[in-house]
Design a protein around this motif. Structure first.
Motif, PDB file in Angstrom:
ATOM      1  N   GLY A  33      73.246 110.847  30.660  1.00  0.00           N
ATOM      2  CA  GLY A  33      71.697 110.438  30.090  1.00  0.00           C
ATOM      3  C   GLY A  33      70.931 111.400  29.186  1.00  0.00           C
ATOM      4  N   LEU A  34      71.169 112.612  29.763  1.00  0.00           N
ATOM      5  CA  LEU A  34      70.722 113.779  28.885  1.00  0.00           C
ATOM      6  C   LEU A  34      71.265 113.888  27.566  1.00  0.00           C
ATOM      7  N   SER A  35      72.393 113.296  27.375  1.00  0.00           N
ATOM      8  CA  SER A  35      73.159 113.283  26.085  1.00  0.00           C
ATOM      9  C   SER A  35      72.444 112.341  25.038  1.00  0.00           C
ATOM     10  N   LEU A  36      72.119 111.146  25.592  1.00  0.00           N
ATOM     11  CA  LEU A  36      71.245 110.119  24.943  1.00  0.00           C
ATOM     12  C   LEU A  36      70.021 110.707  24.487  1.00  0.00           C
ATOM     13  N   ASP A  37      69.299 111.285  25.268  1.00  0.00           N
ATOM     14  CA  ASP A  37      67.886 112.010  25.055  1.00  0.00           C
ATOM     15  C   ASP A  37      67.999 113.058  23.827  1.00  0.00           C
ATOM     16  N   ILE A  38      69.227 113.993  23.904  1.00  0.00           N
ATOM     17  CA  ILE A  38      69.180 114.851  22.869  1.00  0.00           C
ATOM     18  C   ILE A  38      69.797 114.107  21.603  1.00  0.00           C
ATOM     19  N   LEU A  39      70.425 113.327  21.784  1.00  0.00           N
ATOM     20  CA  LEU A  39      71.022 112.381  20.337  1.00  0.00           C
ATOM     21  C   LEU A  39      69.726 111.666  19.808  1.00  0.00           C
ATOM     22  N   THR A  40      69.022 111.086  20.644  1.00  0.00           N
ATOM     23  CA  THR A  40      67.600 110.567  20.069  1.00  0.00           C
ATOM     24  C   THR A  40      66.694 111.401  19.323  1.00  0.00           C
ATOM     25  N   THR A 179      65.996 102.041  35.756  1.00  0.00           N
ATOM     26  CA  THR A 179      65.601 103.512  35.633  1.00  0.00           C
ATOM     27  C   THR A 179      66.911 104.220  36.405  1.00  0.00           C
ATOM     28  N   ASP A 180      67.076 105.426  35.672  1.00  0.00           N
ATOM     29  CA  ASP A 180      68.208 106.346  35.924  1.00  0.00           C
ATOM     30  C   ASP A 180      67.782 107.155  37.142  1.00  0.00           C
ATOM     31  N   ALA A 181      68.765 107.820  37.595  1.00  0.00           N
ATOM     32  CA  ALA A 181      68.383 108.897  38.881  1.00  0.00           C
ATOM     33  C   ALA A 181      67.157 109.668  38.583  1.00  0.00           C
ATOM     34  N   ASP A 182      67.057 110.091  37.250  1.00  0.00           N
ATOM     35  CA  ASP A 182      66.111 111.107  36.860  1.00  0.00           C
ATOM     36  C   ASP A 182      64.718 110.472  36.266  1.00  0.00           C
ATOM     37  N   ASP A 183      64.559 108.873  37.015  1.00  0.00           N
ATOM     38  CA  ASP A 183      63.256 108.237  36.519  1.00  0.00           C
ATOM     39  C   ASP A 183      63.086 108.004  35.118  1.00  0.00           C
ATOM     40  N   ARG A 295      61.985 110.925  25.281  1.00  0.00           N
ATOM     41  CA  ARG A 295      60.885 111.834  25.803  1.00  0.00           C
ATOM     42  C   ARG A 295      61.106 113.384  25.288  1.00  0.00           C
ATOM     43  N   LEU A 296      62.142 113.629  24.685  1.00  0.00           N
ATOM     44  CA  LEU A 296      62.499 114.959  24.234  1.00  0.00           C
ATOM     45  C   LEU A 296      61.417 115.256  22.977  1.00  0.00           C
ATOM     46  N   ALA A 297      61.744 114.187  22.191  1.00  0.00           N
ATOM     47  CA  ALA A 297      61.176 114.209  20.885  1.00  0.00           C
ATOM     48  C   ALA A 297      59.735 114.111  20.844  1.00  0.00           C
ATOM     49  N   GLY A 298      59.547 112.774  21.881  1.00  0.00           N
ATOM     50  CA  GLY A 298      58.324 112.095  21.713  1.00  0.00           C
ATOM     51  C   GLY A 298      58.400 110.756  21.088  1.00  0.00           C
ATOM     52  N   THR A 402      76.224 116.713  25.992  1.00  0.00           N
ATOM     53  CA  THR A 402      76.061 117.798  27.043  1.00  0.00           C
ATOM     54  C   THR A 402      77.489 118.223  27.708  1.00  0.00           C
ATOM     55  N   GLU A 403      78.080 116.883  28.150  1.00  0.00           N
ATOM     56  CA  GLU A 403      79.354 117.112  28.896  1.00  0.00           C
ATOM     57  C   GLU A 403      80.245 118.126  28.251  1.00  0.00           C
TER      58      GLU A 403
END
Length: 716
Positions: A33-40, A179-183, A295-298, A402-403
């Motif tokens: 999921g963090l990979s998706l956030d960073i790529l977005t 919702t993923d495990a990190d909400d 969420r990372l870029a807004g 990220t992986e």
């Protein structure tokens, strides 16, 4: 650049496998999921989105702060807004909207209020207040242009009030999110089972109505909508593609639209809503906010749509928000579906392979280069890989980010640690190292003489043992690297223990194959008998592992073993700089061929006539056939050990006798009788079935007069 040895290569491979498997394992699933956030975030910062919001197929009617501050809504409870909502919905529909969805729920009606008012309740005083609203709902629902929302829950479901449910009949769909495990919301459900049938969610239903199609889910679990196979890694979900970070979707203020209805500007509604899918929802800062992969870029609560009647409120420019209004999540799903733009994520196998390859490159660099150079390599590869990942993400394909990067960093640290602790202190582990690839007798001789082993060999009479797992490649494909390594370690350890208990020496492992010799380096006059005993115990031990060991259970592992006895050269063989204690001769090659010949007869163990004669009548044998193996012109007789002498079961004895009679008929060309004999004992006996089939073929098509009963095996 340092030179690397075999041990370094093995360490590098193991580090790459372990780190790659670890960072893609379920406990670290949040990294996906963090990979998706960073790529977005990277795609938005580096490339952005040049699409005009006016071209969006979906728009939002926003119940915003302006609505709460504008008459007649200011100071009024939302239950009193229904008449105005009905009027606005009617104008939107007349403007040409394809379908309207509610991301707001009115669970109660003002007509149901029980607040005392004079000699009755307030609800009775305003009876009929919602009549026009309910008529509007019924009219839109009957035309297929309205879908109300609900929240499904076993504990606290949230639905429109009963009168609204009756008005729209079955046109109510779920607004629930995934919702993923990190909400964080990165994927959205496509349907929910209701009364045993899958019912599309709100966004899917709106897209389906706009396309005049129905979503269909095939046996593979892939949902298809109007020719678009919706990609998913989590079953029954769509991975959201926030290409425009919410700014690609127009948002019209409900207050301005209500004023536009009063103004009678029907042309504005046609310009704004003709051919559009409309979502009605709240964009208040305190209501229904969602964390997403933006969420990372807004993200943004849409782009303000054009105005009709009221002046635009004096406000600052839009700001990026970590949490966006939930209505824009549903709107993004609709747009992804209509534009075939949902994100395609790689499945677990491909993510694992990519991560392992990345870690392997870094491990190789750490093995060859100085630590500083290896760190620069990791940084450079990370930047290059991130650029490739962002490039593919512009085409809605999400590579793991990220992986691999974290696995590479961990592999870098582990390989540097390995070099510091192990590889550069070789002398400390000299004896332990020799113990892994030299026979104990050779090491003892080296220590006793004070000399290193030297090249040389001698002719010895030995028995060669070859084993190989049947069909292991197809089984290994279904296993993770860590599972495969663990399984092989347990299997090879169990088999090696048996071989060494019977005086055998394991020459080498070739993948899942074992090459061992009996009778060298230590003298053993009973090497043939011990080799057969080891083979029978290996067969039985694998059956026990399949039944009792959790790692083996359900995999149905089976191996083939070939045995051959004869003269061979054994000793330290190799180059002057590098050699192993090993064996060379035709005896070795024939044992290898017999191992492979098992697959023709369906047997587990096959031995040559030489091994049978040298085993000193310690076992009961069944002669299988006379064969000519690849690479040898001379035919040989091959045998299968049944049990220790006089320990065979009655069934084994009867079957062996029947098989011998059938083989005798075969060799005298009485194929029909041979087939009958083999078939009578073929129940669960693969060799009988194999010979019965061959005999039936020759009975139907007799061979020429020069036929000989020699079975030429084509493969190894």
């Amino acid at each position: 650049m340092r030179r690397i040895g075999r041990r370094d290569i093995v360490a590098a491979i193991l580090i790459a496998l372990v780190t790659g498997a670890a960072f893609t394992s379920p406990p670290l699933q949040n990294l996906q999921g963090l990979s998706l956030d960073i790529l977005t975030a990277l795609r938005w910062k580096l490339i952005g989105d040049r699409r005009d919001p006016a071209t969006s197929p979906v728009v939002v009617v926003a119940i915003d702060g302006e609505t709460y501050e504008t008459p007649p809504f200011k100071g009024s409870p939302t239950q009193t807004w229904t008449r105005e909502i009905g009027r606005v919905l009617g104008s939107i529909t007349e403007g040409g909207a394809k379908v309207i969805g509610f991301d707001v729920i009115f669970p109660s009606s003002i007509e149901l209020s029980e607040i005392p008012f004079g000699d009755t309740s307030f609800g009775n005083r305003v009876r009929g207040f919602d009549r026009d609203y309910l008529i509007a709902l019924r009219k839109l629902s009957d035309s297929g242009k309205l879908v109300l929302g609900e929240i499904l829950s076993n504990d606290h479901p949230d639905r429109p009030d009963h009168a609204q449910q009756l008005a729209v009949k079955n046109n109510i769909r779920a607004l629930n999110v995934h919702t993923d495990a990190d909400d964080v919301i990165r994927r959205m459900p496509l349907s929910f089972p209701i009364a045993g049938q899958p019912v599309p969610t709100m966004a899917v239903e709106l897209a389906a109505r706009a396309l005049d199609a129905k979503p269909e889910t095939g046996p593979t679990g892939v949902t298809n909508l109007s020719g678009y196979a919706i990609p998913n890694t989590v079953p029954n979900t769509l991975t959201l593609n926030f290409r425009g970070m919410g700014r690609d979707i127009p948002a019209y203020s409900f207050a301005d639209l209500r004023a536009c209805v009063e103004k009678g500007d029907t042309e504005f509604f046609r310009r704004a809503f003709d051919g559009k899918i409309v979502l009605l929802g709240s964009i208040l800062n305190f209501d229904d906010r969602k964390l997403t992969s933006m969420r990372l870029a807004g993200g943004y609560d849409g782009t303000p749509g054009s105005r009709c009647a009221l002046p635009a409120p004096a406000s600052t420019a839009q700001q990026a928000l970590s949490a966006v209004a939930g209505v824009f999540v549903h709107a993004t799903v609709v747009r992804n579906l209509l534009e075939h733009d949902a994100v395609t994520e790689l499945g677990f196998p491909l993510r694992t392979i990519l991560t392992i390859v990345f870690a392997a490159i870094i491990t190789a660099a750490a093995c060859l280069l100085a630590p500083t150079g290896a760190a620069v390599t990791w940084l450079g590869l990370t930047v290059a890989y991130a650029a490739v990942a962002v490039g593919t993400f512009t085409h809605a394909i999400a590579l793991p980010l990220t992986e691999p990067v974290l696995a590479g960093l961990t592999a870098l640290a582990l390989m540097i640690g390995y070099r510091f602790v192990v590889a550069d202190r070789e002398e400390r582990f000299l004896r332990q190292s020799f113990a892994f690839y030299l026979a104990p007798e050779v090491i003892d001789g080296m220590v006793a003489s004070g000399k290193m082993p030297a090249l040389g060999g001698e002719m010895r009479n030995i028995t060669m043992f070859f084993s190989d797992l049947a069909g292991f490649s197809s089984i290994a494909e279904k296993m993770t690297p860590s599972e495969l390594v663990a399984l092989m370690n347990d299997y090879l350890s169990a088999m090696t223990d048996i071989i060494e208990r019977h005086g055998g020496y394991v020459d080498k492992y070739i993948g899942d194959s074992i090459v061992a010799m009996f009778g060298a380096p230590a003298d053993d006059p009973d090497h043939a008998r011990n080799a057969v005993a080891a083979a029978l115990q290996c067969r039985d031990r694998l059956e026990e592992l399949n039944e009792n060991h959790p790692a083996f259970h359900g995999r149905g592992l089976a191996h083939r073993i070939g045995l051959n006895s004869g003269e061979a050269v054994v000793g330290n063989i190799g180059s002057r700089r590098r050699f192993n204690y090993t064996v060379m001769s035709d005896t070795v090659n024939l044992a290898s061929r017999l191992e492979g010949a098992n697959k023709y007869f369906g047997t587990t163990i096959m031995a040559s006539e030489m091994t049978v004669s040298q085993s000193r009548n310690a076992y009961t044998w069944r002669e299988l056939d006379t064969v000519r193996v690849q690479g040898r012109d001379e035919p040989i007789k091959v045998y299968e050990p049944l049990a220790e002498k006089n320990q065979e079961t009655q069934e084994q004895g009867i079957r062996a006798a029947t098989y011998a009679k059938g083989l005798a008929c075969w060799r005298t060309r009485d194929f029909a009788k041979a087939a009958a004999l083999f078939e009578s004992a073929s129940g669960d006996d693969p060799p009988c079935r194999y010979f019965a089939k061959r005999a039936r073929t020759l009975a139907a098509n007799p061979p020429s007069a020069d036929w000989t009963p020699v079975n030429t095996l084509e493969g190894k």
